[in-house]
Write a protein that holds these residues in place. Structure first.
Motif, PDB file in Angstrom:
ATOM      1  N   LEU A   4       0.842  -1.190   0.000  1.00  0.00           N
ATOM      2  CA  LEU A   4       0.000   0.000   0.000  1.00  0.00           C
ATOM      3  C   LEU A   4       0.878   1.240   0.000  1.00  0.00           C
ATOM      4  CD1 LEU A   4      -2.425  -1.293   2.758  1.00  0.00           C
ATOM      5  CD2 LEU A   4      -2.928  -1.170   0.319  1.00  0.00           C
ATOM      6  N   GLU A   6       0.620   5.393   0.271  1.00  0.00           N
ATOM      7  CA  GLU A   6      -0.203   6.557   0.562  1.00  0.00           C
ATOM      8  C   GLU A   6       0.382   7.804  -0.102  1.00  0.00           C
ATOM      9  OE1 GLU A   6       0.046   3.910   4.341  1.00  0.00           O
ATOM     10  OE2 GLU A   6       1.473   4.803   2.916  1.00  0.00           O
ATOM     11  N   CYS A  22      -4.644   5.998  -1.437  1.00  0.00           N
ATOM     12  CA  CYS A  22      -3.884   4.816  -1.045  1.00  0.00           C
ATOM     13  C   CYS A  22      -4.020   3.803  -2.172  1.00  0.00           C
ATOM     14  CB  CYS A  22      -4.414   4.257   0.256  1.00  0.00           C
ATOM     15  SG  CYS A  22      -3.724   2.658   0.712  1.00  0.00           S
ATOM     16  N   TRP A  36      -8.288   3.982   7.045  1.00  0.00           N
ATOM     17  CA  TRP A  36      -7.307   5.062   7.170  1.00  0.00           C
ATOM     18  C   TRP A  36      -7.042   5.263   8.660  1.00  0.00           C
ATOM     19  CZ3 TRP A  36      -4.224   7.397   3.803  1.00  0.00           C
ATOM     20  CH2 TRP A  36      -4.554   7.351   2.429  1.00  0.00           C
ATOM     21  N   THR A  77      -7.746   1.499  -5.256  1.00  0.00           N
ATOM     22  CA  THR A  77      -7.409   2.718  -4.520  1.00  0.00           C
ATOM     23  C   THR A  77      -8.503   3.061  -3.519  1.00  0.00           C
ATOM     24  OG1 THR A  77      -6.163   3.557  -6.415  1.00  0.00           O
ATOM     25  CG2 THR A  77      -6.779   5.156  -4.729  1.00  0.00           C
ATOM     26  N   TYR A  94      -1.961   6.823   7.458  1.00  0.00           N
ATOM     27  CA  TYR A  94      -1.651   5.530   6.878  1.00  0.00           C
ATOM     28  C   TYR A  94      -2.925   4.831   6.424  1.00  0.00           C
ATOM     29  CZ  TYR A  94       2.525   6.123   9.854  1.00  0.00           C
ATOM     30  OH  TYR A  94       3.651   6.597  10.470  1.00  0.00           O
ATOM     31  N   CYS A  95      -2.767   3.967   5.442  1.00  0.00           N
ATOM     32  CA  CYS A  95      -3.866   3.060   5.134  1.00  0.00           C
ATOM     33  C   CYS A  95      -3.411   1.631   5.411  1.00  0.00           C
ATOM     34  CB  CYS A  95      -4.348   3.216   3.705  1.00  0.00           C
ATOM     35  SG  CYS A  95      -3.180   2.727   2.446  1.00  0.00           S
ATOM     36  N   ASN A  96      -4.379   0.796   5.635  1.00  0.00           N
ATOM     37  CA  ASN A  96      -4.130  -0.617   5.882  1.00  0.00           C
ATOM     38  C   ASN A  96      -5.479  -1.309   5.726  1.00  0.00           C
ATOM     39  OD1 ASN A  96      -3.126  -3.139   6.780  1.00  0.00           O
ATOM     40  ND2 ASN A  96      -1.785  -2.131   8.265  1.00  0.00           N
ATOM     41  N   THR A 108       1.542   9.303   4.789  1.00  0.00           N
ATOM     42  CA  THR A 108       1.647  10.616   4.171  1.00  0.00           C
ATOM     43  C   THR A 108       1.357  11.659   5.242  1.00  0.00           C
ATOM     44  OG1 THR A 108       0.922  11.997   2.308  1.00  0.00           O
ATOM     45  CG2 THR A 108      -0.755  10.594   3.321  1.00  0.00           C
TER      46      THR A 108
END
Length: 114
Positions: A4, A6, A22, A36, A77, A94-96, A108
């Motif tokens: 992933l 960001e 993301c 997020w 995305t 962050y994304c996950n 980011t």
């Protein structure tokens, strides 16, 4: 393993807007719920918003009415639209997947300051 990345952070004045993106590395992205998260200096990472594979969303009370999470499975995305930003939104985002698993990306940085 899904990677992933960001993007979209930056410096913005209070009341401003940003859209975070993301991008996932694999097409199986569409089967996952995605989230997020953010981490401010000296604080624990917290969930900001999440979206199911079917598109149902939930956002934290602290950002309700200001942030919107969405996804485009065709583009692998997930997005976070952030409006009416406040200084307390300053953090690395962050994304996950949701619930989170595996390693975290670099995130980011979002800085809200006049």
């Amino acid at each position: 393993q899904v990677q992933l990345v960001e993007s979209g952070g930056g410096l913005v004045q209070p009341g401003g807007s940003l859209r975070l993106s993301c991008a996932a590395s694999r097409s199986i992205f569409s089967i996952y719920s995605m989230g997020w998260y953010r981490q401010a200096p000296g604080k624990q990472r917290e969930l900001v918003a999440h979206i199911t594979s079917g598109g149902s969303t939930n956002v934290a009370d602290s950002v309700k009415g200001r942030f919107t999470i969405s996804r485009d499975n065709a583009k692998n995305t997930v997005y976070l639209q952030m409006n009416s930003l406040k200084p307390e939104d300053t953090a690395n985002y962050y994304c996950n997947i949701f619930p989170p698993a595996g390693s975290w990306g670099q995130g980011t940085q979002v800085t809200v300051s006049s």
